[in-house]
Structure formats: C-alpha cells, structure tokens
Design a protein around this motif. Structure first.
Motif, PDB file in Angstrom:
ATOM      1  N   ALA A 216       0.856  -1.193   0.000  1.00 42.49           N
ATOM      2  CA  ALA A 216       0.000   0.000   0.000  1.00 42.49           C
ATOM      3  C   ALA A 216       0.885   1.232   0.000  1.00 42.49           C
ATOM      4  O   ALA A 216       2.063   1.172   0.362  1.00 42.49           O
ATOM      5  N   THR A 217       0.316   2.365  -0.427  1.00 40.56           N
ATOM      6  CA  THR A 217       1.037   3.633  -0.391  1.00 40.56           C
ATOM      7  C   THR A 217       0.155   4.703   0.232  1.00 40.56           C
ATOM      8  O   THR A 217      -1.074   4.624   0.182  1.00 40.56           O
ATOM      9  N   VAL A 218       0.805   5.703   0.821  1.00 43.41           N
ATOM     10  CA  VAL A 218       0.102   6.812   1.459  1.00 43.41           C
ATOM     11  C   VAL A 218       0.772   8.111   1.031  1.00 43.41           C
ATOM     12  O   VAL A 218       1.989   8.272   1.217  1.00 43.41           O
ATOM     13  N   ASN A 219      -0.004   9.031   0.467  1.00 44.95           N
ATOM     14  CA  ASN A 219       0.503  10.364   0.164  1.00 44.95           C
ATOM     15  C   ASN A 219       0.210  11.248   1.376  1.00 44.95           C
ATOM     16  O   ASN A 219      -0.931  11.628   1.629  1.00 44.95           O
ATOM     17  N   SER A 220       1.261  11.567   2.130  1.00 42.47           N
ATOM     18  CA  SER A 220       1.079  12.294   3.394  1.00 42.47           C
ATOM     19  C   SER A 220       0.761  13.764   3.186  1.00 42.47           C
ATOM     20  O   SER A 220       0.484  14.488   4.146  1.00 42.47           O
ATOM     21  N   LYS A 221       0.784  14.220   1.932  1.00 45.70           N
ATOM     22  CA  LYS A 221       0.339  15.590   1.637  1.00 45.70           C
ATOM     23  C   LYS A 221      -1.178  15.651   1.586  1.00 45.70           C
ATOM     24  O   LYS A 221      -1.774  16.700   1.835  1.00 45.70           O
ATOM     25  N   ASN A 222      -1.790  14.512   1.275  1.00 43.39           N
ATOM     26  CA  ASN A 222      -3.245  14.477   1.085  1.00 43.39           C
ATOM     27  C   ASN A 222      -4.015  13.882   2.253  1.00 43.39           C
ATOM     28  O   ASN A 222      -5.235  14.059   2.345  1.00 43.39           O
ATOM     29  N   GLU A 223      -3.336  13.118   3.120  1.00 44.00           N
ATOM     30  CA  GLU A 223      -4.021  12.505   4.258  1.00 44.00           C
ATOM     31  C   GLU A 223      -3.059  12.340   5.419  1.00 44.00           C
ATOM     32  O   GLU A 223      -1.847  12.359   5.248  1.00 44.00           O
ATOM     33  N   ASN A 224      -3.620  12.195   6.614  1.00 42.15           N
ATOM     34  CA  ASN A 224      -2.813  11.994   7.814  1.00 42.15           C
ATOM     35  C   ASN A 224      -2.170  10.610   7.740  1.00 42.15           C
ATOM     36  O   ASN A 224      -2.871   9.595   7.759  1.00 42.15           O
ATOM     37  N   PRO A 225      -0.850  10.526   7.657  1.00 45.06           N
ATOM     38  CA  PRO A 225      -0.235   9.221   7.431  1.00 45.06           C
ATOM     39  C   PRO A 225      -0.394   8.262   8.610  1.00 45.06           C
ATOM     40  O   PRO A 225      -0.531   7.051   8.408  1.00 45.06           O
ATOM     41  N   ILE A 226      -0.386   8.796   9.823  1.00 49.35           N
ATOM     42  CA  ILE A 226      -0.522   7.919  10.997  1.00 49.35           C
ATOM     43  C   ILE A 226      -1.906   7.277  11.015  1.00 49.35           C
ATOM     44  O   ILE A 226      -2.046   6.061  11.206  1.00 49.35           O
ATOM     45  N   GLU A 227      -2.933   8.090  10.780  1.00 47.01           N
ATOM     46  CA  GLU A 227      -4.292   7.544  10.741  1.00 47.01           C
ATOM     47  C   GLU A 227      -4.443   6.533   9.603  1.00 47.01           C
ATOM     48  O   GLU A 227      -5.071   5.480   9.770  1.00 47.01           O
ATOM     49  N   ALA A 228      -3.852   6.851   8.446  1.00 46.82           N
ATOM     50  CA  ALA A 228      -3.952   5.946   7.298  1.00 46.82           C
ATOM     51  C   ALA A 228      -3.286   4.606   7.599  1.00 46.82           C
ATOM     52  O   ALA A 228      -3.822   3.535   7.269  1.00 46.82           O
ATOM     53  N   ILE A 229      -2.131   4.647   8.236  1.00 45.24           N
ATOM     54  CA  ILE A 229      -1.417   3.403   8.537  1.00 45.24           C
ATOM     55  C   ILE A 229      -2.152   2.595   9.598  1.00 45.24           C
ATOM     56  O   ILE A 229      -2.237   1.363   9.513  1.00 45.24           O
ATOM     57  N   MET A 230      -2.692   3.273  10.593  1.00 44.51           N
ATOM     58  CA  MET A 230      -3.463   2.557  11.610  1.00 44.51           C
ATOM     59  C   MET A 230      -4.667   1.850  10.992  1.00 44.51           C
ATOM     60  O   MET A 230      -5.030   0.736  11.388  1.00 44.51           O
ATOM     61  N   GLU A 231      -5.261   2.463   9.978  1.00 41.59           N
ATOM     62  CA  GLU A 231      -6.407   1.854   9.314  1.00 41.59           C
ATOM     63  C   GLU A 231      -5.962   0.672   8.440  1.00 41.59           C
ATOM     64  O   GLU A 231      -6.565  -0.411   8.479  1.00 41.59           O
ATOM     65  N   ILE A 232      -4.906   0.850   7.676  1.00 37.99           N
ATOM     66  CA  ILE A 232      -4.420  -0.216   6.788  1.00 37.99           C
ATOM     67  C   ILE A 232      -3.994  -1.443   7.596  1.00 37.99           C
ATOM     68  O   ILE A 232      -4.290  -2.589   7.222  1.00 37.99           O
ATOM     69  N   THR A 233      -3.297  -1.204   8.705  1.00 37.56           N
ATOM     70  CA  THR A 233      -2.717  -2.305   9.488  1.00 37.56           C
ATOM     71  C   THR A 233      -3.633  -2.811  10.594  1.00 37.56           C
ATOM     72  O   THR A 233      -3.323  -3.816  11.230  1.00 37.56           O
ATOM     73  N   LYS A 234      -4.721  -2.094  10.837  1.00 38.48           N
ATOM     74  CA  LYS A 234      -5.643  -2.432  11.930  1.00 38.48           C
ATOM     75  C   LYS A 234      -4.924  -2.467  13.290  1.00 38.48           C
ATOM     76  O   LYS A 234      -5.029  -3.414  14.056  1.00 38.48           O
ATOM     77  N   GLY A 235      -4.170  -1.389  13.537  1.00 38.61           N
ATOM     78  CA  GLY A 235      -3.564  -1.281  14.859  1.00 38.61           C
ATOM     79  C   GLY A 235      -2.124  -0.815  14.884  1.00 38.61           C
ATOM     80  O   GLY A 235      -1.574  -0.565  15.955  1.00 38.61           O
TER      81      GLY A 235
END
Length: 350
Positions: A216-235
């Motif tokens: 997976a990839t996360v553009n941290s300019k467009n979304e909160n990366p910590i929240e995105a990673i917590m959602e992708i990884t479920k924890g």
C-alpha cells in the motif's frame, strides 16, 4: 584525470583535470565505470553534517556509490589484482578495532566514510584505502550500472532491513520517504515477505514503490499518514523505517507503530535539526517500542546481497531512473534540494 570537484559549498561542481590518486601499499586504484549520485552527496555539497565530522575539506571530489575495475594494486594487497571488477561499501573499517574484529566494520572505531573523509568517485579514478578489508569482488553477471545502484542506498537498506529490523514474513513494514533508500528498502522488505507501506508526498515516487512490490502507499500531503497506517494495518505497523531523517518523518514513523513494534532510523538529519529530534518518549515506554539505528553495511555482507541479485530475488537496476555523463552531476545535486529526483541516477560516462 577528469573529475567533478566541489570548490565551494552549494556552488556548481567544476569539471576539471585533477591530480591522479596515489596508491599506497594497502590501497588499490580503481577505474570508475559507474557512480550513483546520492542524497548523501547533496548533504556534503551543501556543507551539512559538520556536527558528526562529515563536512569535507575543499577542494573535494564527492562520490561513494561506485563500481569499476582495478587499475593498480598496492604492494601489501593480497585479495585483489589488476583487472578485477569491484564494488565497495562506503562505511570502511580499519580491520583492527574490536568492532571490526567482531564483524561490524560498518561501525568501526576508526570509521572512514568514503567520499567524505577521502576523495570519492565523481572521477575517472579513485583510491580505495585498506582494500583487503573494504573491497568486494563484483560478479561478472552484474553490470556496473546495477552495481553502482547497490551503493549507499541499496546496501544501507539491505543491512537495515535484513540485519537490523528483525522483519518476518507477513509483517507490516512502513517506510517514510520513497527516495533511493526508501525504494531500495521497499524492494528488499518485499522480497523477505513483508507487507510494505510506502509514505511520501510525491505520487511518482509512490508509483515506483508500487512497482517494486509495496502492499500500500500513502501520500502524506493528502491525508494523515498515521491515521492511514493505523487503518491499513488495523492497529499499527510491526516495523517503521525513516529513510529521510527530518523531524516529521522520524516522529510519524514511530507514531505509526503497534505495541512492541520496532523503529529503524536510517536517514540522517540536515542542518535544520542538527542531529537532534524530539521523540514521543512516553509512548515509546508505554508501548515498549524499540528504536534501532543502522549505518551502511560491512563488506562481508555483500555476499548475501550479491547472491540475491544474481538469483533474481533483488533487482537494483529497477531503481535506476536514468544515466548521465559526469558533467551533469552538478545539476542533479541542485535538484535534490527540492527532492527533484526519482530513483537512482547513475554517472556512467566519464
């Protein structure tokens, strides 16, 4: 010989005739066939890292990601001969201290950083000191461009991922910064069975991470990366990896971990941080997080890395975005101030 020389910090390199390097009894002279332009070179070019003793004296030749052919061999060198194809780690040991004697030459007590403490490889020829300790034979099956792309970025990532992180198949492995180091780590962690999440602000770099196996990839300019990673990884991620070295990416990487996760710090800071970054200490304690540093790689670990390249498990050539003549190295360095490069750029014409 022709070389691209730093005469003033943060000023264009000057391509000029420069004295040929002299070969000491324990050294070799290498004809450079390919050399990577690394972000670490940019830090040296602007005069960063004085606080850790890595601000070179001028005039200076940069370059520490190279492969080539031995031109001359010192009288005491036993393992190499003229004509051998070679590559080196930038973190060179003395071979005598306690770290070297226990196999950790990359953190030698008398560490020499190639291209910083001595002239480097933005040149037709370069000198490798203490060759029997620090030089590595390059297999015929790996071309010079691919070997140069193994330089700082790939070998650093191999040591950090394979030797330091403790990664296991199935682990979530979050990488902040999809530059050369981050992209190399993406490919290596993926090859070891991890589920890689790449974080960056540049979609072109994230696209490259996907092509190298990112889960997976996360553009941290467009979304909160910590929240995105917590959602992708479920924890939270099992392992986080800061490939950039600025305060924001270091803290975000640590905040992206699950309980008992491991953070690996590879990126060095810039003048703005001066080597000092505040960390979420209470969270580190409460979640029993581990923080590990990783520097370069020992010469003897190249055998494992080169074997994975030869077997097709790793493809460093996929990180090469273009090759250039020596005269264009300066413009590449200038673009790095705005993170304007994707993948590895290799000098292959001298």
């Amino acid at each position: 010989m022709k070389a691209a020389v730093v005469e003033e910090f943060n000023k264009p390199l000057v391509v000029q005739n420069f004295p040929d390097p002299e070969c000491g009894p324990n050294d070799v002279i290498v004809q450079v066939k390919a050399n990577g332009v690394c972000r670490s070179d940019w830090h040296a070019w602007v005069g960063d890292w004085e606080w850790i003793g890595l601000k070179p004296e001028l005039p200076h030749i940069l370059g520490h990601e190279f492969a080539g052919i031995i031109e001359e061999v010192g009288a005491n060198v036993k393992r190499f001969k003229k004509g051998d194809r070679v590559v080196i780690p930038f973190s060179m040991g003395c071979g005598k201290c306690s770290c070297c004697q226990t196999g950790h030459q990359n953190v030698c007590e008398n560490l020499t950083i190639f291209g910083f403490a001595c002239n480097g490889s933005y040149a037709q020829y370069t000198r490798v000191p203490l060759a029997d300790v620090n030089l590595v034979h390059l297999p015929e099956s790996i071309d010079f461009t691919a070997a140069a792309s193994l330089g700082c970025r790939f070998m650093t990532s191999f040591h950090a991922v394979a030797d330091i992180s403790g990664v296991k198949a199935g682990d979530f492995f979050t990488i902040y910064g999809a530059g050369g180091v981050g992209l190399a780590a993406t490919q290596i962690a993926n090859s070891l069975g991890a589920r890689v999440i790449a974080v960056d602000i540049d979609d072109s770099k994230l696209d490259m991470a996907k092509s190298l196996g990112a889960f997976a990839t996360v553009n941290s300019k467009n979304e909160n990366p910590i929240e995105a990673i917590m959602e992708i990884t479920k924890g939270g991620s099992d392992i986080s990896y800061d490939a950039l070295g600025i305060a924001e990416t270091c803290r975000n990487a640590i905040l992206s971990l699950r309980n008992r996760g491991t953070h690996v710090q590879v990126g060095l800071t810039s003048k703005e941080e001066g080597g000092m970054i505040s960390l979420p200490t209470d969270l580190i304690v409460a979640k029993e997080l581990q923080i590990k540093g990783s520097l370069g790689m020992q010469a003897h670990r190249y055998q494992a890395l080169l074997s994975m390249v030869e077997s097709g498990q790793l493809h460093p050539e996929k990180l090469v975005s273009k090759t250039i003549p020596l005269e264009e190295a300066s413009s590449v360095l200038e673009s790095m101030g705005q993170y304007g490069t994707v993948g590895s750029i290799i000098i292959d014409r001298f």
